[in-house]
Write a protein that holds these residues in place. Structure first.
Motif, PDB file in Angstrom:
ATOM      1  N   VAL A   1      45.681   3.350 -77.728  1.00 21.23           N
ATOM      2  CA  VAL A   1      45.624   4.719 -78.243  1.00 21.23           C
ATOM      3  C   VAL A   1      44.175   5.224 -78.332  1.00 21.23           C
ATOM      4  CG1 VAL A   1      46.026   6.135 -80.310  1.00 21.23           C
ATOM      5  CG2 VAL A   1      47.778   4.525 -79.541  1.00 21.23           C
ATOM      6  N   VAL A   2      43.238   4.335 -78.633  1.00 20.16           N
ATOM      7  CA  VAL A   2      41.855   4.784 -78.833  1.00 20.16           C
ATOM      8  C   VAL A   2      41.326   5.441 -77.559  1.00 20.16           C
ATOM      9  CG1 VAL A   2      39.498   4.093 -79.400  1.00 20.16           C
ATOM     10  CG2 VAL A   2      41.422   3.013 -80.585  1.00 20.16           C
TER      11      VAL A   2
ATOM     12  N   LEU B   1      44.502   3.297 -86.899  1.00 22.76           N
ATOM     13  CA  LEU B   1      45.562   2.518 -86.243  1.00 22.76           C
ATOM     14  C   LEU B   1      45.710   1.149 -86.899  1.00 22.76           C
ATOM     15  CD1 LEU B   1      44.654   3.317 -82.552  1.00 22.76           C
ATOM     16  CD2 LEU B   1      46.773   4.013 -83.692  1.00 22.76           C
ATOM     17  N   LEU B   2      44.587   0.451 -87.071  1.00 22.38           N
ATOM     18  CA  LEU B   2      44.690  -0.906 -87.606  1.00 22.38           C
ATOM     19  C   LEU B   2      45.132  -0.906 -89.064  1.00 22.38           C
ATOM     20  CD1 LEU B   2      43.150  -1.591 -84.918  1.00 22.38           C
ATOM     21  CD2 LEU B   2      42.540  -3.684 -86.138  1.00 22.38           C
ATOM     22  N   GLY B   3      44.638   0.080 -89.800  1.00 21.83           N
ATOM     23  CA  GLY B   3      45.013   0.143 -91.212  1.00 21.83           C
ATOM     24  C   GLY B   3      44.438  -1.045 -91.966  1.00 21.83           C
TER      25      GLY B   3
ATOM     26  N   GLY C   1      52.498   0.779 -90.219  1.00 19.23           N
ATOM     27  CA  GLY C   1      51.438   0.193 -89.398  1.00 19.23           C
ATOM     28  C   GLY C   1      52.024  -0.471 -88.177  1.00 19.23           C
ATOM     29  N   THR C   2      51.187  -0.774 -87.231  1.00 17.22           N
ATOM     30  CA  THR C   2      51.610  -1.354 -85.954  1.00 17.22           C
ATOM     31  C   THR C   2      50.876  -2.664 -85.757  1.00 17.22           C
ATOM     32  OG1 THR C   2      51.771   0.918 -85.176  1.00 17.22           O
ATOM     33  CG2 THR C   2      51.911  -0.802 -83.503  1.00 17.22           C
ATOM     34  N   GLU C   3      51.559  -3.597 -85.095  1.00 16.87           N
ATOM     35  CA  GLU C   3      50.996  -4.932 -84.929  1.00 16.87           C
ATOM     36  C   GLU C   3      50.127  -4.965 -83.672  1.00 16.87           C
ATOM     37  OE1 GLU C   3      53.549  -8.589 -84.154  1.00 16.87           O
ATOM     38  OE2 GLU C   3      53.756  -8.242 -86.324  1.00 16.87           O
ATOM     39  N   TYR C   4      48.842  -4.801 -83.853  1.00 17.57           N
ATOM     40  CA  TYR C   4      47.934  -4.856 -82.697  1.00 17.57           C
ATOM     41  C   TYR C   4      47.403  -6.263 -82.479  1.00 17.57           C
ATOM     42  CZ  TYR C   4      48.175   0.183 -82.985  1.00 17.57           C
ATOM     43  OH  TYR C   4      48.640   1.460 -82.998  1.00 17.57           O
ATOM     44  N   LEU C   5      47.405  -7.070 -83.533  1.00 19.07           N
ATOM     45  CA  LEU C   5      46.812  -8.411 -83.465  1.00 19.07           C
ATOM     46  C   LEU C   5      47.855  -9.448 -83.869  1.00 19.07           C
ATOM     47  CD1 LEU C   5      43.446  -7.562 -85.265  1.00 19.07           C
ATOM     48  CD2 LEU C   5      43.920  -7.612 -82.803  1.00 19.07           C
ATOM     49  N   PRO C   6      47.673 -10.678 -83.441  1.00 21.95           N
ATOM     50  CA  PRO C   6      48.617 -11.735 -83.854  1.00 21.95           C
ATOM     51  C   PRO C   6      48.743 -11.762 -85.382  1.00 21.95           C
ATOM     52  CG  PRO C   6      47.024 -12.579 -82.265  1.00 21.95           C
ATOM     53  CD  PRO C   6      46.594 -11.198 -82.604  1.00 21.95           C
TER      54      PRO C   6
ATOM     55  N   VAL D   1      48.902   9.133 -83.300  1.00 19.06           N
ATOM     56  CA  VAL D   1      48.743   9.861 -82.032  1.00 19.06           C
ATOM     57  C   VAL D   1      48.934  11.355 -82.262  1.00 19.06           C
ATOM     58  CG1 VAL D   1      49.823  10.266 -79.783  1.00 19.06           C
ATOM     59  CG2 VAL D   1      49.307   7.933 -80.522  1.00 19.06           C
ATOM     60  N   ARG D   2      49.953  11.722 -83.029  1.00 19.93           N
ATOM     61  CA  ARG D   2      50.173  13.154 -83.277  1.00 19.93           C
ATOM     62  C   ARG D   2      49.030  13.737 -84.103  1.00 19.93           C
ATOM     63  NH1 ARG D   2      56.319  12.774 -83.878  1.00 19.93           N
ATOM     64  NH2 ARG D   2      56.863  12.660 -81.672  1.00 19.93           N
TER      65      ARG D   2
END
Lengths: 446, 480
Positions: free
Chosen positions: A84-85, A342-344, B13-18, B48-49
């Protein structure tokens, strides 16, 4: 490849309207003595397909971190950046805009900076953050100037465990103002409170990085005490990812926190563009350099954001400004804002925690290798400083041969540390990669 | 629009990392570990929005015409964005060995060489991060030059009254006293006044040419001689280089030091206020003072050289805003020598064209052939008679989807409006902008109140800047 849209007919019609015969007539006031009477000596212009191929060939000469596993850090990190970034940064309403001088059509940039300031304040635990500076090094230098302005004292004290790039830039800026820079020596890789107390007498500020350049935790409470005891401001230098898990500069008593924001969603890009940040206690608001965004409203009461407290700045104050800085690093601050959003809190903590865990996996393993040891004692995070009986150049060659980048030879910046090297671990490094690195380190002959 | 703090919902939140569980207490003293982290939690779609929404409340060159004087808001070619993101440029570490970054170093070395050719200088540093940062670099070089010669009495930097605010701020930041030289009735430096102000105390003169009025100073050679004759240096602020690319070079005008704005002349995007890049070029006698490192070439290999005992030192971390340098390099390769000269041709043509279309509706403080930009003011009957000011005209332009010109600068022109169309705009866009400006002047005579309360079509109206200072709200925290 040209981006001027004019046809020959356009040019003729425009010249007729202006009332001249040729474009050359518009340059008639350039004296002959200063005219360039030959074409610039540059390679001929190229089509887009040719220029794309040329740049592709140049880029292919570099070993990049997609092909090579990076254990380099020391102020620039290979961290995971969510898709997204990049997607959001390519929205050209953001990147083709200028500084938001017209707030009515710049609310996007302005609100993003306001959010950036809010996030930096939350991370540092301080009262106010500004809109960003060029990078971590210039942020340190600007913080020192702030302290000089506040105290009127002309001595700047900096721990030798602060990033050598930052200290180098600090010296350049300080010399411009006729300020003296005093370094606090390394004691087991850190600054000692006794040394700071001595150096800080009559100093404007004490600058300490925590965790420091070697990844070591400094004894911040006693250092803050030593600085304040001498009437000096305490300037904390911090990596923003570390602030997700460590006690904040605000909590341990710092007056100013600065740092390099590259870790927050910005590509390493051979050292730039990066992102400097600065947060301060309330009382230093009017001494902040650069842009600040504030919330206000229009006559109908609709919320909006504006550049504010501009009477500190060069376009109003000219030679009396707090700094000559004109812009901020707008797009980089936006990247950091998107990344952090995003990471929060959980993602940011996880980035820090996985990095620290990996660094310790590496540190523990390295201690088991004969001829190799931790360079210093005590708690550390993110970076692993090692002492080796082998040549650091040989380690670099062996790692390269195994498809890895690193380590940084510390003797380059610290003549007193021959045979010392710095490896860095981010959340992108897997246990498998770290074990492979340990095997490579094991194989280097002392 | 809501802020990210207002969008926050705990647990999102979204899981970007393990998601592997790590107990930090195994590695760090518990007292050092932070217990709270008050950051907003949003889903990816929300984020995103949110940022897409923010982008829609913004205006860029891709949105429309942006004639912001002195900022050179030309089109930013998209190929530059692609090349800067090539893994071999974006995914390389500043500490990886020279041998593993030969492509990047070659690009920098060639860019140094090309910028030296374009400016008529002998050596270039790519390190400064922005125009103002380049200025500081240049003025620190001035200081180092005089210091090395033991010339300690040079405490003054002369700056024209039409100069950018960064010029005096920079000189002060390098420890110099600022002396202002007035402009003459033609908009150039008042040469006699300059002669009187120049002395053995003069460290340097900072000058933009063409200057902020868009006027080329024809007496530039004489001006440089006056300063050199007293042992001072002449500094070129490259903000307006777009006007003379391929036509005239600062080095040939007599300048000793120049900074460039790659984000103006060389098409790299302004990014909403950075990142830019402000390389500095110098004549041979000043090369030893440039910041370290500089990129050198030997037998086809490229190196970072720190071997410069008289260097002013380092101006920032590492080597410069490399990603910006890649974009500028791409642009220079795409245009070539003819293309760059045509940039100046059309930048000047476009400025003169717009001026010819509006000159009957506005006041021209200096009626000369402008270069890439020009300065006008609204007619007196509007300003004094109706109380309609430049700011009002600028705000009314917003309703017609034009970015306004730079206003109230340069300071020496009352109610100034500084228009820089750039070379990338079509004749139709220029004519439409001119027609709109003229229409606003006419409208202001009939309905001044409507113009004074503009804009009427934007997402917010004029914002209360006084309130932002009196009741400062500079950030938001979770939970208010």
């Amino acid at each position: 490849m040209r981006f001027s849209p004019h046809t020959a007919d356009d040019r003729r019609a425009m010249l007729r309207q202006i009332g001249v015969d040729s474009v050359e007539d518009l340059f008639s006031d350039l004296p002959a003595s200063v005219r360039l009477e030959r074409p610039l000596n540059l390679p001929q212009g190229l089509s887009e397909s040719e220029v794309a191929a040329l740049l592709g060939e140049l880029a292919a000469k570099d070993l990049d971190m997609q092909q090579y596993v990076s254990f380099l850090g020391g102020g620039s990190y290979d961290r995971y950046i969510p898709s997204v970034v990049g997607e959001m940064l390519r929205r050209s309403e953001f990147y083709t805009a200028y500084t938001p001088y017209q707030p009515e059509i710049s609310q996007g940039t302005l609100q993003a900076i306001f959010e950036f300031q809010s996030l930096i304040a939350a991370l540092t635990g301080l009262d106010i953050a500004q809109a960003s500076l060029y990078d971590g090094a210039t942020a340190v230098a600007e913080a020192a100037m702030l302290a000089w302005g506040q105290t009127g004292r002309k001595r700047i004290v900096v721990a030798r465990s602060v990033d050598p790039q930052y200290r180098s830039v600090l010296r350049t800026y300080a010399h411009g103002h006729g300020l003296e820079v005093v370094e606090v020596p390394l004691r087991d890789g850190r600054a000692a409170a006794d040394d700071v107390a001595t150096a800080a007498a009559d100093a404007a500020c004490v600058i300490v990085q925590h965790p420091n350049f070697f990844g070591l935790l400094e004894d911040v409470d006693s250092l803050v005490g030593a600085a304040h005891g001498a009437g000096a401001l305490y300037i904390a230098v911090a990596d923003p990812i570390s602030l997700a898990v460590l006690r904040t500069p605000g909590a341990y008593g710092a007056d100013v926190a600065v740092g390099e924001g590259q870790a927050l969603g910005i590509a390493p890009s051979f050292g730039g563009p990066y992102l400097g940040f600065m947060a301060v206690r309330q009382e230093y608001l009017r001494r902040l350099p650069g842009r600040i965004v504030g919330e206000t409203a229009d006559h109908e009461g609709r919320r909006g954001y504006v550049l504010t407290f501009q009477t500190r700045e060069q376009h109003i104050r000219r030679e009396k400004a707090t700094s000559n800085i004109c812009t901020n690093q707008g797009l980089m601050a936006l990247a950091a804002t998107i990344y952090t959003t995003l990471l929060g809190p959980h993602g940011l903590r996880q980035a820090a925690a996985l990095s620290i865990e990996g660094a310790h996996l590496l540190g523990d393993g390295a201690q088991g290798i004969s001829g190799m040891d931790m360079a210093f004692t005590g708690p550390y995070a993110f970076e692993v400083a090692l002492r080796t009986g082998a040549k650091v150049g040989d380690v670099q060659a062996a790692m390269l041969g195994a498809g890895m980048l690193g380590p940084l030879d510390l003797e380059r910046f610290y003549p007193e540390l021959p045979g010392h090297m710095l490896l860095s671990v981010t959340e992108k490094r897997t246990a498998g990669e770290i074990k492979r690195l340990l095997a490579v380190l094991q194989g280097v002959e002392a | 629009m809501k802020t990210i703090f207002e969008e926050h919902q705990p647990g999102r939140g979204t899981e970007y990392l393990p998601s592997r569980e790590v107990d930090l207490r195994a590695f760090l003293p518990e007292a050092e570990i932070r217990s709270e982290l008050p950051l907003p939690e949003l889903s990816e779609v929300q984020a995103v929005r949110h940022f897409t929404g923010l982008s829609r409340r913004n205006y860029g060159v891709d949105t429309g015409f942006y004639p912001l004087g002195s900022c050179t808001m030309k089109y930013n070619p998209k190929i530059n964005e692609d090349t800067a993101r090539l893994p071999g440029f974006a995914q390389i570490h500043p500490y990886q060995g020279e041998a593993t970054a030969q492509g990047a170093l070659q690009l920098m070395w060639e860019l140094q060489r090309d910028l030296a050719e374009i400016t008529g200088m002998d050596a270039v540093s790519l390190q400064p991060a922005a125009g103002a940062h380049g200025e500081l670099t240049g003025i620190l070089i001035v200081r180092a030059y005089h210091e090395l010669r033991g010339d300690k009495a040079r405490t003054q930097v002369i700056v024209p009254d039409s100069a950018h605010g960064t010029n005096p701020a920079t000189a002060a930041m390098a420890g110099f006293e600022v002396v202002h030289v007035p402009s003459d009735e033609r908009g150039g430096v008042d040469v006699e006044a300059l002669r009187a102000l120049t002395s053995e105390k003069t460290a340097a003169l900072m000058l933009t040419n063409p200057n902020t009025l868009g006027v080329f100073d024809e007496r530039i050679a004489e001006i440089a001689e006056i300063i050199h004759g007293q042992g001072g240096l002449v500094y070129y602020d490259g903000a307006n280089l777009n006007a003379v690319l391929g036509h005239s070079r600062p080095g040939d005008m007599g300048f000793d030091i120049v900074h460039l704005n790659l984000h103006k002349t060389f098409s790299t995007p302004h990014g909403g206020g950075g990142p830019g890049a402000g390389p500095v070029g110098v004549k041979r006698h000043l090369a030893e003072f440039l910041p370290v490192p500089v990129v050198t070439q030997q037998d086809g290999r490229y190196h970072l050289s720190y071997d410069a005992p008289h260097s002013i030192g380092q101006m920032r971390s590492f080597y410069g805003n490399f990603g910006v340098l890649v974009r500028a390099y791409t642009y220079i390769r795409a245009l070539g020598p003819e293309g760059l000269r045509e940039v100046a041709d059309d930048a000047v043509l476009n400025a003169n064209y717009v001026l010819s279309l509006i000159r009957d509706h506005f006041v021209l403080p200096f009626d000369r052939i402008p270069k890439h930009e020009f300065v006008v003011a609204p007619p007196d009957d509007l300003v004094r008679g109706k109380g309609v000011k430049t700011l009002d005209i600028a705000k009314r332009l917003l309703d017609f989807d034009f970015h306004p010109p730079t206003v109230y600068f340069p300071l020496i022109v009352h109610e100034a409006m500084m228009v820089e169309p750039t070379e990338t705009e079509t004749k139709e866009t220029l004519a439409s902008f001119a027609g709109t400006l003229n229409g606003i002047v006419d409208e202001a005579r009939e309905n001044p109140e409507y113009v004074k309360t503009a804009p009427h079509q934007t997402v917010v109206g004029r914002l209360d800047e006084a309130r932002a200072v009196k009741q400062p709200k500079l950030l938001e925290r979770l939970g208010g």
